[in-house]
Structure formats: structure tokens, C-alpha cells
Design a protein around this motif. Structure first.
Motif, PDB file in Angstrom:
ATOM      1  N   UNK A   1      -8.513   3.469  -1.223  1.00 45.87           N
ATOM      2  CA  UNK A   1      -8.249   3.482  -2.656  1.00 45.87           C
ATOM      3  C   UNK A   1      -9.340   3.201  -3.757  1.00 45.87           C
ATOM      4  N   UNK A   2      -9.869   2.033  -3.125  1.00 45.57           N
ATOM      5  CA  UNK A   2     -10.994   1.286  -4.053  1.00 45.57           C
ATOM      6  C   UNK A   2     -12.274   1.935  -3.910  1.00 45.57           C
TER       7      UNK A   2
ATOM      8  N   UNK B   1       0.664  -1.121  -0.145  1.00 45.90           N
ATOM      9  CA  UNK B   1      -0.029  -0.042  -0.120  1.00 45.90           C
ATOM     10  C   UNK B   1       0.737   1.322  -0.013  1.00 45.90           C
ATOM     11  N   UNK B   2       0.320   2.209  -0.921  1.00 40.25           N
ATOM     12  CA  UNK B   2       1.144   3.565  -0.881  1.00 40.25           C
ATOM     13  C   UNK B   2       0.838   4.385   0.519  1.00 40.25           C
TER      14      UNK B   2
ATOM     15  N   UNK C   1      -7.624   6.036   3.994  1.00 40.71           N
ATOM     16  CA  UNK C   1      -8.461   4.837   4.494  1.00 40.71           C
ATOM     17  C   UNK C   1      -9.732   5.218   3.997  1.00 40.71           C
ATOM     18  N   UNK C   2     -10.532   6.364   3.971  1.00 37.65           N
ATOM     19  CA  UNK C   2     -11.878   6.664   3.567  1.00 37.65           C
ATOM     20  C   UNK C   2     -11.772   7.856   2.698  1.00 37.65           C
ATOM     21  N   UNK C   3     -12.531   7.937   1.677  1.00 36.79           N
ATOM     22  CA  UNK C   3     -12.505   8.944   0.616  1.00 36.79           C
ATOM     23  C   UNK C   3     -13.920   9.269   0.221  1.00 36.79           C
ATOM     24  N   UNK C   4     -14.637  10.297   0.801  1.00 38.28           N
ATOM     25  CA  UNK C   4     -15.970  10.522   0.041  1.00 38.28           C
ATOM     26  C   UNK C   4     -15.867  11.927  -0.649  1.00 38.28           C
ATOM     27  N   UNK C   5     -16.260  11.869  -1.668  1.00 37.22           N
ATOM     28  CA  UNK C   5     -16.345  12.914  -2.767  1.00 37.22           C
ATOM     29  C   UNK C   5     -17.639  13.361  -3.316  1.00 37.22           C
TER      30      UNK C   5
ATOM     31  N   UNK D   1     -10.404  10.595   5.448  1.00 41.79           N
ATOM     32  CA  UNK D   1      -9.901   9.720   6.744  1.00 41.79           C
ATOM     33  C   UNK D   1      -8.543   9.194   6.495  1.00 41.79           C
ATOM     34  N   UNK D   2      -7.699   9.506   7.102  1.00 43.21           N
ATOM     35  CA  UNK D   2      -6.187   8.853   7.157  1.00 43.21           C
ATOM     36  C   UNK D   2      -6.208   7.939   7.964  1.00 43.21           C
TER      37      UNK D   2
END
Ligand SMILES: Nc1ncnc2c1ncn2[C@@H]1O[C@H](COP(=O)(O)OP(=O)(O)OP(=O)(O)O)[C@@H](O)[C@H]1O
Ligand SMILES: [Mg+2]
Lengths: 267, 263
Positions: A78-79, A1-2, A7-11, A40-41
Motif C-alpha cells: 500500500x505504500x 493491515x487491512x 502486496x505489490x501494485x504496479x500501475x 500481487x495479493x
């Protein structure tokens, strides 16, 4: 993992519950959340607070893959989320333990679904139960436990298959203040010791400030992010922290933002 | 799901329960023995308690009672087995499929409105005077309560549990096997409690209509011969057996719930 993976990305997240029926008994569309942007990191503990019915659970369910967004995107590690993921552990408002299973096997439920029940998994669950103060209760049924103990079992179950991301929807909502405070301290310790990333939904402002590295404040429905508060405290949180002026100041900040539009907070 | 609450201590509760029962029973038995009985005044319309006790004693027709009871219980047992199996299978099917439920449930309701005793002559024509016709009758009578409670159990599976399992990645088959089916034990036992009593009733009802053996037959024989003491003795035996059957189901339910496997 980079390392720059979120952890979480809401856009641009939006969710509309479709209405149904016609005439007098028609149910209108409900826009639960809109324009939610949040990342969320890894290793963070983020709390979401907001007025009742503003779409907090809806957001959590979209991250968990239980609901599809009407617009926008949800990414976990990331997915894009297309359904429930095995590396997410979730605990909902009601403990929803299975009454015919004992504590150990309730905790092993996700592990069993993923076909991975081994001696090592049992040992890990035993360790979790011990940390949650439930050692010796492994073969009790849920009806033999107190409400607080059941909630702790639900949290252990969420952690049982060693998820990277922990989603908690008001897990302590039904507890009295004293038990709740104790559970918060326990949860902080579990979070530190297991090094998970956690996202907590709560009605408790103090609870959010006590536990989180960041507190996200949502507006009234349709919920959208109006403020992000960063409590400047070390990872280890104590009861004593709650009576410091710094704590009061941060809580006040969150409270002011929540009540800015004269919004009521509560279940 | 949870055991009934016991507000009193177990000892005090038992004392009240059994004490009350003992007093009422003693009064009833005394009244039976000593109150003047029988509108005809010849003592034959209601046999005295001592006559019934005598019929139940060593000199009673125990061979006859027991043979008849074995036949009737056999019919009830095998009929219940059929009704139970069919009820559970159909209940699961109707519970899971809305189309099947909407298509078949009205028929099930309509059939249930028929009293078993009205069906008895048909079953005798189809299956003869022997046990088979009574087994069929019992099967038809006991199927419905089990079907309904199983179906309701499937359809009313706790949404929260399904959501929880889904969130952990459970497949449809896993949800069925690990959430829906284990949740059926309680509703199936509720249906069984009703059906066990019905099985006994339906078997005797069938025998009263037409049969060559069983409790229903000896009841008719005693009635014809005015052997009322024996008739009452058999009725008392029926009460005891009926209670024992209901108790047996309770015990089985307790046993199963305590010993459900952890999966
Ligand atoms: N399944 C559903 N169908 C239709 N509308 C729904 C559904 N679930 C939620 N809603 C609506 O969406 C809005 C947001 O609901 P949500 O449960 O996300 O709120 P919440 O912020 O979690 O509230 P609370 O703090 O009271 O738990 C509410 O107005 C609710 O009525
Ligand atoms: Mg909610």
C-alpha cells in the motif's frame, strides 16, 4: 493491515533507460517496460516470464526500490516505493555471496544491516538453512559450496530478516535441470512453510507453472503484460504434478502466448 | 580470491617441484665449483664455491653480515610501514573520489617513473647519511604499488555486491565498511607482495649511494678490498632474505584471509 491491501501494485509502469553521448558512439534511450499493470495479493506466488531483454529485471528492481519508474507507480503493502525497504527480501541471478563471510554470516547480512542480530535471528537462519538442506554448512565459506548450494544460501539470506515479500530474479538460471527441479520443490516447500508472498522471474516455463499461483507473460521489449495464466493446482506442488496432462495443458498455454509473436525465450 | 587450482595430487606436485629444483641446484653448484672460472685466470673474478661456503661458515664475518642486515631490514621495514600506510590511505581516497583520482593520479604516475636510486642523493641531502634517508627512500618506492592496487580495489568493487547490499537497505557507510573495505584485503596483499621486494631493493640501493651502515655499505667495502668470496656470501644471504620476505607476505595473506572476521 487491512485485508484488501495488495502486496505489490504496479500501475501504468514505464521505465526508460536514458541514453548518453552524441554522434556515432551515442547510446540511444531504451524503453525497457511500458504500461505494466499488475497486482500481487498477500500469500501469492507470482512468476513473470518473458523474452530476454523485455524488462523483467527492470520491473523487479523498481519494486525493490533500486530503480525509479519513469512513469506510473509502484506500491508495496500500500505504500509508494521511494527506496529499498526492509520488509523485502531479494535474491538476484548471481548469488553475490560475500566470499570472506561464512554461510551463517552471509545469511545474517540483511539482519546485520538492520541492526537486529540476536540469538533469535540466528536460530531463525539455522532453521532456514536446515530447510534448505544446508544444515552443517553454517561455517563454510562460499567457495566451499556448489553452485546450487550458493543459490540456496542466497535464498536463505533473502528470507533471513523475515521479509513479507520475496523477490527472486532467476535464482536458478545457472543450474542444471535436475538440481533446478529439486530446488523448485524445495522453494515450494519453503514458500508454503513461511507463508511469504513471492515474485519470481524466470525463463523456465515449467518452473513458473510448477511454482506459481499465477504466471504473468510479458511481451517483447518494451515489456508489457500480455497474459496472466492461473495454474489450478493446490499449494503443495510435487515432481509428479509435472507429468500430468493438466500441467502440460497449462504449460502449453503459457508457451503459446510466449511464442505468439515468434519470440525466443532464453538468456 | 580462490586458491590456485592444483591439477595434480599434492604429493606428486611437490615431488615434481622440489625434485626439479634439487637437480638444477646440484648441477649449478657443481658447475660453479668445477668449471674453470674467471676471465683473468687468477681465480679471483668468480670465487670458487668452497671459498664462498667458507665465508658463510663459522669462520665467516657473521657479526658484520648480521649487523648490516639488521640495519638494512630496519630501513626496509620502517620505510615499508610508511609506504604501506600512505598507500592504503591515498588508495582509498583516490579510489572513492573521481575528482581526486583525476587530479592526483597523473602526478603519482609521473613520480613512479623516477627510479628510487635517482632519488637517493636527494633523500641523503634531506635526511642525512643515517637510516632516515633510506627509510624515506623505501617509503617513496613502496607507496606506489600499494596505492595503485588499493585504488583499483576500491574502484572495481563488484557492482553486484553493492546492488545486493543496497537492495537490503545498506547505507553508504555500511557499504563502505561491509562491502568495499573487506574486498580490499586481496588487492592490498597483491600490492604488498611487490612492495616488500621493492623495500629491500630500495634500502640497498640507497646504501650503495651513500650510507654509514647496512648491506650496501659492506658490499662496497668487500668490493673495494677484492674480498669476492665475502661479497658472494652476502649476495646469497640477500637471496635467502628476499625469498623469506616474499614467503612471509604469502603466509600473512593466507592467515588474514582465513581469519577474516565474519562481518
Ligand atoms: N543499466 C542499464 N542501462 C541501460 N539499459 C539497460 C540497463 N539495464 C537494462 N537495460 C536495457 O533494458 C532492457 C531490459 O533489461 P532487463 O535487464 O530488465 O531485461 P530482462 O527481461 O531481465 O532480460 P533477461 O531475461 O535477459 O534477464 C534491455 O534491453 C537492456 O538492454
Ligand atoms: Mg534479467
Amino acid at each position: 493491515m487491512s485485508t484488501e491491501e495488495h502486496a505489490v501494485e504496479l500501475a501504468g509502469l514505464r521505465h526508460v533507460f536514458a541514453g548518453r553521448g552524441r554522434g556515432r558512439r551515442a547510446v540511444r534511450d531504451v524503453e525497457a517496460v511500458k504500461d505494466v499493470d499488475l497486482t500481487v495479493e498477500p500469500g501469492e506466488f507470482v512468476s513473470i516470464v518473458g523474452p530476454s531483454g523485455c524488462g523483467k529485471s527492470t520491473i523487479l528492481k523498481m519494486i525493490a526500490g533500486l530503480l525509479r519508474p519513469t512513469e506510473g507507480s509502484v506500491r508495496v503493502w500500500g505504500e509508494p516505493v521511494t527506496g529499498p525497504r526492509r520488509d523485502i527480501g531479494i535474491a538476484l541471478q548471481d548469488a553475490t555471496l560475500l566470499p570472506w563471510r561464512d554461510v551463517m554470516s552471509n545469511c545474517l547480512f540483511p539482519v546485520e544491516l538492520h541492526g537486529k542480530v540476536t540469538g533469535a535471528a540466528r536460530e531463525r537462519v539455522s532453521g532456514l538453512l536446515e530447510r534448505a538442506g544446508l544444515a552443517g554448512f553454517e561455517s563454510r565459506r562460499p567457495k566451499e559450496l556448489s553452485g546450487g548450494m550458493r543459490q540456496r544460501v542466497a535464498i536463505c539470506r533473502a528470507l533471513a530478516d523475515d521479509p513479507r515479500l520475496l523477490l527472486l530474479d532467476e535464482p536458478f538460471g545457472s543450474l542444471d535441470a535436475l538440481t533446478r527441479e529439486q530446488m523448485n520443490i524445495d522453494l515450494n516447500r519453503i514458500w508454503r512453510e513461511t507463508e511469504k508472498t513471492a515474485l519470481l522471474i524466470t525463463h523456465g516455463i515449467d518452473e513458473a507453472v510448477l511454482l506459481s499461483t499465477r504466471v504473468v507473460v510479458l511481451s517483447e521489449r518494451p515489456g508489457t503484460v500480455v497474459e496472466v495464466v492461473t495454474p489450478p493446482f493446490p499449494k503443495e506442488r510435487t515432481k509428479e504434478l509435472m507429468s500430468t496432462p493438466e500441467f502440460a495443458e497449462v504449460s502449453g498455454q503459457v508457451r503459446d502466448r510466449l511464442f505468439a509473436s515468434d519470440v525466443k525465450v532464453g538468456g | 580470491m580462490t586458491a590456485a587450482p592444483r591439477p595434480m595430487s599434492a604429493g606428486a606436485g611437490a615431488a615434481v617441484r622440489w625434485g626439479g629444483l634439487a637437480v638444477v641446484t646440484a648441477v649449478l653448484l657443481a658447475a660453479w665449483q668445477f668449471l674453470p672460472s674467471g676471465v683473468q685466470g687468477d681465480g679471483s673474478s668468480v670465487p670458487k664455491l668452497d671459498a664462498v661456503v667458507k665465508a658463510l661458515g663459522p669462520s665467516g664475518e657473521w657479526g658484520e653480515y648480521l649487523t648490516a642486515l639488521r640495519t638494512t631490514l630496519g630501513e626496509a621495514f620502517f620505510g615499508l610501514l610508511i609506504g604501506f600506510a600512505a598507500g592504503v590511505v591515498l588508495g582509498v581516497l583516490l579510489g572513492e573520489s573521481r575528482i581526486l583520482r583525476q587530479g592526483f593520479y597523473p602526478y603519482a604516475l609521473a613520480l613512479q617513473a623516477l627510479p628510487p636510486i635517482a632519488l637517493a642523493p636527494i633523500f641523503v641531502i634531506w635526511f642525512g647519511l643515517g637510516m632516515e634517508s633510506k627509510i624515506g627512500l623505501v617509503g617513496a618506492a613502496t607507496l606506489f604499488p600499494i596505492l595503485v592496487s588499493t585504488m583499483a580495489g576500491v574502484a572495481e568493487t563488484d557492482r553486484g555486491r553493492i546492488e545486493m547490499a543496497t537492495a537490503f537497505g545498506a547505507s553508504k557507510a555500511q557499504i563502505r565498511r561491509k562491502i568495499v573495505f573487506p574486498g580490499l584485503v586481496v588487492p592490498i596483499f597483491s600490492g604488498l607482495e611487490i612492495s616488500v621486494v621493492l623495500s629491500f631493493l630500495a634500502a640497498i640501493a640507497g646504501e650503495l649511494i651513500s650510507a654509514n651502515a647496512g648491506i650496501g655499505v659492506i658490499l662496497q667495502v668487500y668490493q673495494r678490498d677484492f674480498r669476492l668470496a665475502e661479497e658472494f656470501a652476502v649476495l646469497l644471504i640477500l637471496v635467502v632474505v628476499g625469498l623469506a620476505l616474499a614467503l612471509l607476505v604469502r603466509l600473512a595473506r593466507h592467515f588474514v584471509l582465513e581469519r577474516m572476521p565474519n562481518e
